[in-house]
Motif scaffolding. Structure first.
Motif, short mmCIF file in Angstrom:
data_model
loop_
_atom_site.label_atom_id
_atom_site.label_comp_id
_atom_site.label_asym_id
_atom_site.label_seq_id
_atom_site.Cartn_x
_atom_site.Cartn_y
_atom_site.Cartn_z
N ILE A 36 0.84 -1.20 0.00
CA ILE A 36 0.00 0.00 0.00
C ILE A 36 0.87 1.25 0.00
CG2 ILE A 36 -1.80 1.28 1.22
CD1 ILE A 36 -2.77 -1.36 0.08
N LEU A 37 1.92 1.23 0.81
CA LEU A 37 2.80 2.40 0.89
C LEU A 37 3.51 2.67 -0.44
CD1 LEU A 37 4.48 1.94 4.40
CD2 LEU A 37 2.35 3.10 3.80
N SER A 38 3.61 1.66 -1.28
CA SER A 38 4.30 1.83 -2.56
C SER A 38 3.55 2.77 -3.50
CB SER A 38 4.51 0.47 -3.24
OG SER A 38 3.26 -0.12 -3.60
N ARG A 39 2.35 3.20 -3.12
CA ARG A 39 1.65 4.23 -3.89
C ARG A 39 2.39 5.56 -3.82
NH1 ARG A 39 -4.44 5.08 -2.48
NH2 ARG A 39 -4.20 6.35 -4.36
N TYR A 42 7.82 8.78 -2.41
CA TYR A 42 8.67 9.13 -1.28
C TYR A 42 8.87 7.93 -0.36
CZ TYR A 42 10.11 11.44 3.08
OH TYR A 42 10.76 11.79 4.23
N LEU A 43 7.79 7.21 -0.06
CA LEU A 43 7.90 6.06 0.83
C LEU A 43 8.60 4.89 0.14
CD1 LEU A 43 4.43 6.14 2.65
CD2 LEU A 43 6.64 7.00 3.43
N VAL A 44 8.44 4.77 -1.16
CA VAL A 44 9.17 3.74 -1.90
C VAL A 44 10.68 3.94 -1.74
CG1 VAL A 44 9.76 2.91 -4.21
CG2 VAL A 44 7.37 3.20 -3.58
N GLN A 45 11.09 5.19 -1.85
CA GLN A 45 12.51 5.50 -1.70
C GLN A 45 13.00 5.15 -0.30
OE1 GLN A 45 13.48 9.61 -2.29
NE2 GLN A 45 15.68 9.26 -2.32
N LEU A 46 12.20 5.52 0.72
CA LEU A 46 12.60 5.22 2.09
C LEU A 46 12.63 3.72 2.35
CD1 LEU A 46 10.72 7.89 4.27
CD2 LEU A 46 13.12 7.85 3.58
N LEU A 78 -1.56 9.33 5.14
CA LEU A 78 -1.27 7.90 5.16
C LEU A 78 -2.55 7.08 4.99
CD1 LEU A 78 1.34 7.51 8.06
CD2 LEU A 78 1.74 7.19 5.60
N GLY A 79 -3.60 7.51 5.68
CA GLY A 79 -4.88 6.81 5.57
C GLY A 79 -5.41 6.83 4.15
N TYR A 80 -5.14 7.93 3.44
CA TYR A 80 -5.62 8.04 2.05
C TYR A 80 -4.96 7.00 1.15
CZ TYR A 80 -6.78 9.91 -2.51
OH TYR A 80 -7.24 10.04 -3.80
N LEU A 81 -3.74 6.59 1.47
CA LEU A 81 -3.10 5.54 0.68
C LEU A 81 -3.92 4.25 0.70
CD1 LEU A 81 0.64 6.00 1.73
CD2 LEU A 81 -0.45 6.80 -0.38
N TYR A 82 -4.69 4.06 1.77
CA TYR A 82 -5.53 2.87 1.92
C TYR A 82 -6.95 3.09 1.38
CZ TYR A 82 -2.06 0.60 4.92
OH TYR A 82 -0.92 0.00 5.41
N LEU A 105 4.45 13.03 0.29
CA LEU A 105 4.31 11.63 -0.11
C LEU A 105 4.35 11.47 -1.63
CD1 LEU A 105 1.51 10.30 2.29
CD2 LEU A 105 3.98 10.00 2.48
N GLY A 106 3.67 12.37 -2.35
CA GLY A 106 3.57 12.26 -3.80
C GLY A 106 2.61 11.16 -4.21
N GLY A 107 2.15 11.20 -5.43
CA GLY A 107 1.28 10.15 -5.96
C GLY A 107 -0.14 10.18 -5.41
N VAL A 108 -0.53 11.29 -4.75
CA VAL A 108 -1.87 11.38 -4.18
C VAL A 108 -2.52 12.70 -4.63
CG1 VAL A 108 -1.52 9.86 -2.19
CG2 VAL A 108 -0.81 12.26 -2.03
N ASP A 109 -2.64 12.86 -5.93
CA ASP A 109 -3.12 14.12 -6.49
C ASP A 109 -4.54 14.46 -6.02
OD1 ASP A 109 -0.74 14.36 -7.79
OD2 ASP A 109 -1.47 13.72 -9.75
N ASP A 110 -5.41 13.46 -5.94
CA ASP A 110 -6.79 13.73 -5.52
C ASP A 110 -6.82 14.26 -4.09
OD1 ASP A 110 -7.75 12.96 -7.94
OD2 ASP A 110 -8.39 10.96 -7.32
N LEU A 111 -6.02 13.68 -3.22
CA LEU A 111 -5.93 14.16 -1.85
C LEU A 111 -5.43 15.61 -1.82
CD1 LEU A 111 -5.84 13.58 1.30
CD2 LEU A 111 -3.42 13.08 0.93
#
Length: 289
Positions: A36-39, A42-46, A78-82, A105-111
């Motif tokens: 889920i975090l791979s969305r 930034y978290l993918v890099q970490l 973070l919750g939005y990733l789910y 985080l990136g990758g969460v344009d709608d949020l």
């Protein structure tokens, strides 16, 4: 699909069941899931550089104490990733922190778009001081300030920085004068000699107090714009003079600058008058110690 998303949000995010990743943000610890975090880029890099402890990845988010991404905002992001259910938690008072967290985080344009709209709606008379501080932290060049787009330093809000700044200027230039009822008639009544202040007079005084704290580049852009409707150009000129007088004890004084306003006639294509604001560093502030 809705049932699956709800399951992921409640069982995966809120309960932390079957987690394979521990994410630490200051005193908060989240039991989360790498897939889920791979969305988030930034978290993918970490995750790619984080150690594993007892079969779980361990991530530390380095949010500084002055970070725009608040703990509340980061939790919502973070919750939005789910699940999009997290959007319901965005309120005017936390929207700015959510937007900064979403941009991180990136990758969460709608949020980010949702949080930006909540930020825009949260710009009002009671919150304008904090938004002026935001504008002051993202200044334009003194000599080239204008209502139109120009480069903005990189900030926690990424591409939303300019949009937020323009929203603040729009509030100051268009919305607030209308809310304070500073139309031509009310402005005329505010300059009457009546013993008791009229509503328009009170509104003008409120606007003056706010503009005494507006950063110069924004002050210049707004006051020079014909869209700043507080009466005639002469009335706009007088307002600028009164505001600059107040600014001598605040913003202008702190920068060691001398501000002035002129009403130039014969300007523009119509041959009318034009309000022009200038600023120069005072000779005293330039004197060697």
């Amino acid at each position: 699909m809705t049932t699956l998303i709800n399951h992921l949000y409640h069982t995966g995010f809120q309960s932390g069941n079957y987690a394979d990743t521990l994410l630490h943000v200051h005193q908060n610890t989240y039991h989360l899931h790498a897939i889920i975090l791979s969305r988030s880029p930034y978290l993918v890099q970490l995750m790619s550089t984080s150690p594993q402890v007892s079969g779980q990845r361990v991530i530390y988010i380095p949010l500084g104490k002055d970070s725009e991404a608040t703990l509340d905002g980061f939790a919502i992001a973070l919750g939005y990733l789910y699940s999009p259910a997290s959007l319901a938690l965005i309120k005017p008072e936390n929207a700015r922190g959510v937007l900064a967290a979403g941009c991180l985080l990136g990758g969460v344009d709608d949020l980010c778009n949702y949080a930006y709209e909540a930020c825009r709606e949260a710009i009002n008379l009671s919150t304008i001081a904090s938004w002026l501080a935001f504008v002051d932290a993202t200044p334009h060049s003194d000599d080239t300030a204008s209502p139109g787009p120009s480069p903005i330093p990189t900030s926690a809000f990424g591409s939303y920085t300019l949009r937020l700044r323009e929203s603040v200027l729009h509030f100051l230039m268009i919305i607030l004068p209308a809310e304070l009822d500073l139309c031509r008639d009310s402005l005329a009544s505010s300059r009457s000699n009546s013993a008791s202040p009229s509503p328009a007079s009170s509104g003008r005084d409120t606007l003056l107090q706010i503009f005494s704290q507006v950063p110069f580049d924004a002050f210049k852009a707004i006051v020079e714009s014909p869209a700043f409707q507080i009466g005639s150009e002469q009335a706009r000129f007088q307002f600028a003079k009164d505001a600059i007088q107040l600014r001598k004890h605040g913003v202008a004084r702190s920068t060691g600058a001398e501000e002035a306003v002129v009403l130039a006639f014969g300007g523009g294509n119509t041959g009318g008058s034009v309000v022009h604001v200038t600023r120069k560093i005072s000779a005293v502030s330039c004197r060697p110690l």
